[in-house]
Design a protein around this motif. Structure first.
Motif, mmCIF file in Angstrom:
data_model
loop_
_atom_site.group_PDB
_atom_site.id
_atom_site.type_symbol
_atom_site.label_atom_id
_atom_site.label_comp_id
_atom_site.label_asym_id
_atom_site.label_seq_id
_atom_site.Cartn_x
_atom_site.Cartn_y
_atom_site.Cartn_z
ATOM 1 N N ALA A 1 43.869 -15.558 45.209
ATOM 2 C CA ALA A 1 44.895 -15.862 46.210
ATOM 3 C C ALA A 1 46.121 -16.428 45.506
ATOM 4 O O ALA A 1 46.048 -17.407 44.779
ATOM 5 C CB ALA A 1 44.364 -16.858 47.228
ATOM 6 N N GLY A 2 47.248 -15.761 45.659
ATOM 7 C CA GLY A 2 48.490 -16.210 45.047
ATOM 8 C C GLY A 2 48.690 -15.729 43.616
ATOM 9 O O GLY A 2 49.721 -15.992 43.010
ATOM 10 N N ALA A 3 47.699 -15.026 43.050
ATOM 11 C CA ALA A 3 47.819 -14.501 41.690
ATOM 12 C C ALA A 3 48.530 -13.152 41.723
ATOM 13 O O ALA A 3 48.666 -12.528 42.773
ATOM 14 C CB ALA A 3 46.433 -14.359 41.064
ATOM 15 N N PHE A 4 48.975 -12.690 40.570
ATOM 16 C CA PHE A 4 49.620 -11.376 40.483
ATOM 17 C C PHE A 4 48.575 -10.288 40.664
ATOM 18 O O PHE A 4 47.492 -10.348 40.090
ATOM 19 C CB PHE A 4 50.278 -11.184 39.107
ATOM 20 C CG PHE A 4 51.444 -12.079 38.855
ATOM 21 C CD1 PHE A 4 52.674 -11.848 39.457
ATOM 22 C CD2 PHE A 4 51.318 -13.160 37.998
ATOM 23 C CE1 PHE A 4 53.753 -12.672 39.203
ATOM 24 C CE2 PHE A 4 52.389 -13.995 37.736
ATOM 25 C CZ PHE A 4 53.603 -13.754 38.347
ATOM 26 N N ASN A 5 48.910 -9.276 41.431
ATOM 27 C CA ASN A 5 48.062 -8.101 41.591
ATOM 28 C C ASN A 5 48.409 -7.162 40.436
ATOM 29 O O ASN A 5 49.536 -6.670 40.330
ATOM 30 C CB ASN A 5 48.326 -7.436 42.939
ATOM 31 C CG ASN A 5 47.455 -6.226 43.175
ATOM 32 O OD1 ASN A 5 47.347 -5.352 42.322
ATOM 33 N ND2 ASN A 5 46.836 -6.174 44.340
ATOM 34 N N ALA A 6 47.451 -6.900 39.554
ATOM 35 C CA ALA A 6 47.719 -6.128 38.344
ATOM 36 C C ALA A 6 48.220 -4.723 38.654
ATOM 37 O O ALA A 6 49.147 -4.233 38.012
ATOM 38 C CB ALA A 6 46.463 -6.071 37.477
ATOM 39 N N ALA A 7 47.635 -4.069 39.638
ATOM 40 C CA ALA A 7 48.058 -2.712 39.988
ATOM 41 C C ALA A 7 49.498 -2.703 40.492
ATOM 42 O O ALA A 7 50.284 -1.809 40.152
ATOM 43 C CB ALA A 7 47.120 -2.121 41.038
ATOM 44 N N GLN A 8 49.881 -3.692 41.273
ATOM 45 C CA GLN A 8 51.264 -3.764 41.774
ATOM 46 C C GLN A 8 52.251 -4.031 40.640
ATOM 47 O O GLN A 8 53.343 -3.466 40.618
ATOM 48 C CB GLN A 8 51.386 -4.841 42.850
ATOM 49 C CG GLN A 8 50.714 -4.465 44.153
ATOM 50 C CD GLN A 8 50.785 -5.599 45.172
ATOM 51 O OE1 GLN A 8 51.251 -6.701 44.875
ATOM 52 N NE2 GLN A 8 50.314 -5.325 46.384
ATOM 53 N N VAL A 9 51.860 -4.880 39.712
ATOM 54 C CA VAL A 9 52.736 -5.157 38.566
ATOM 55 C C VAL A 9 52.970 -3.879 37.769
ATOM 56 O O VAL A 9 54.108 -3.549 37.415
ATOM 57 C CB VAL A 9 52.137 -6.267 37.678
ATOM 58 C CG1 VAL A 9 52.890 -6.375 36.355
ATOM 59 C CG2 VAL A 9 52.145 -7.600 38.414
ATOM 60 N N LEU A 10 51.906 -3.127 37.492
ATOM 61 C CA LEU A 10 52.062 -1.876 36.758
ATOM 62 C C LEU A 10 52.901 -0.868 37.529
ATOM 63 O O LEU A 10 53.688 -0.123 36.940
ATOM 64 C CB LEU A 10 50.695 -1.277 36.417
ATOM 65 C CG LEU A 10 49.915 -2.048 35.340
ATOM 66 C CD1 LEU A 10 48.559 -1.387 35.116
ATOM 67 C CD2 LEU A 10 50.693 -2.108 34.046
ATOM 68 N N GLN A 11 52.769 -0.847 38.834
ATOM 69 C CA GLN A 11 53.568 0.067 39.654
ATOM 70 C C GLN A 11 55.061 -0.260 39.516
ATOM 71 O O GLN A 11 55.891 0.634 39.458
ATOM 72 C CB GLN A 11 53.139 -0.023 41.127
ATOM 73 C CG GLN A 11 53.840 0.975 42.029
ATOM 74 C CD GLN A 11 53.570 2.418 41.631
ATOM 75 O OE1 GLN A 11 52.459 2.765 41.201
ATOM 76 N NE2 GLN A 11 54.559 3.271 41.748
ATOM 77 N N GLN A 12 55.395 -1.533 39.462
ATOM 78 C CA GLN A 12 56.796 -1.932 39.291
ATOM 79 C C GLN A 12 57.357 -1.435 37.957
ATOM 80 O O GLN A 12 58.516 -1.061 37.874
ATOM 81 C CB GLN A 12 56.936 -3.454 39.374
ATOM 82 C CG GLN A 12 56.730 -4.007 40.754
ATOM 83 C CD GLN A 12 56.772 -5.518 40.769
ATOM 84 O OE1 GLN A 12 56.662 -6.173 39.741
ATOM 85 N NE2 GLN A 12 56.932 -6.085 41.959
ATOM 86 N N TYR A 13 56.536 -1.424 36.916
ATOM 87 C CA TYR A 13 57.002 -0.965 35.601
ATOM 88 C C TYR A 13 57.111 0.541 35.540
ATOM 89 O O TYR A 13 57.819 1.075 34.692
ATOM 90 C CB TYR A 13 56.086 -1.499 34.496
ATOM 91 C CG TYR A 13 56.404 -2.916 34.144
ATOM 92 C CD1 TYR A 13 57.449 -3.234 33.293
ATOM 93 C CD2 TYR A 13 55.657 -3.968 34.692
ATOM 94 C CE1 TYR A 13 57.752 -4.547 32.988
ATOM 95 C CE2 TYR A 13 55.954 -5.283 34.379
ATOM 96 C CZ TYR A 13 56.997 -5.567 33.543
ATOM 97 O OH TYR A 13 57.301 -6.869 33.246
ATOM 98 N N ARG A 14 56.430 1.242 36.400
ATOM 99 C CA ARG A 14 56.524 2.711 36.436
ATOM 100 C C ARG A 14 57.757 3.177 37.187
ATOM 101 O O ARG A 14 58.220 4.275 36.994
ATOM 102 C CB ARG A 14 55.270 3.311 37.081
ATOM 103 C CG ARG A 14 54.057 3.180 36.210
ATOM 104 C CD ARG A 14 52.865 3.925 36.804
ATOM 105 N NE ARG A 14 51.665 3.567 36.060
ATOM 106 C CZ ARG A 14 50.632 2.917 36.571
ATOM 107 N NH1 ARG A 14 50.622 2.555 37.830
ATOM 108 N NH2 ARG A 14 49.604 2.626 35.817
ATOM 109 N N SER A 15 58.281 2.342 38.056
ATOM 110 C CA SER A 15 59.423 2.741 38.894
ATOM 111 C C SER A 15 60.694 2.835 38.085
ATOM 112 O O SER A 15 60.940 2.204 37.153
ATOM 113 C CB SER A 15 59.650 1.722 40.016
ATOM 114 O OG SER A 15 58.484 1.584 40.763
#
Length: 94
Positions: free
Chosen positions: A80-94
């Motif tokens: 809870a409140g931690a970074f979601n790893a998949a979302q972080v990687l998605q941001q770097y792909r954009s």
């Protein structure tokens, strides 16, 4: 962030936090440069030699960064409140 997210997923976790960040800066001795000159003067059977010179040390700047990546699985209390790893990687792909 990207590397922390990749490591999290590779280890089988889904979320991560970054803790205990440390940075350091300094300099590392890389050697010296030398410069000089010499002169010789002859007078009959005698010679006079004079010389002068100096050296300059060369330092290269250094820096290091360290951080602890704490990993969690979805649904664990720490997620809870931690970074979601998949979302972080998605941001770097954009």
């Amino acid at each position: 962030m990207r590397r922390a997210a990749e490591a999290t997923i590779r280890a089988g976790y889904t979320h991560f936090r970054l803790e205990q960040a440390q940075t350091a800066q300094g300099a590392q001795y890389m050697g010296s440069t030398y410069s000089g000159s010499a002169r010789a003067y002859g007078y009959g059977n005698y010679a006079t030699v004079t010389g002068e010179g100096f050296s300059s040390p060369i330092y290269a700047p250094t820096s290091s960064v360290g951080v602890t990546v704490v990993m969690f699985r979805a649904g664990e209390p720490g997620a809870a409140g931690a970074f979601n790893a998949a979302q972080v990687l998605q941001q770097y792909r954009s």
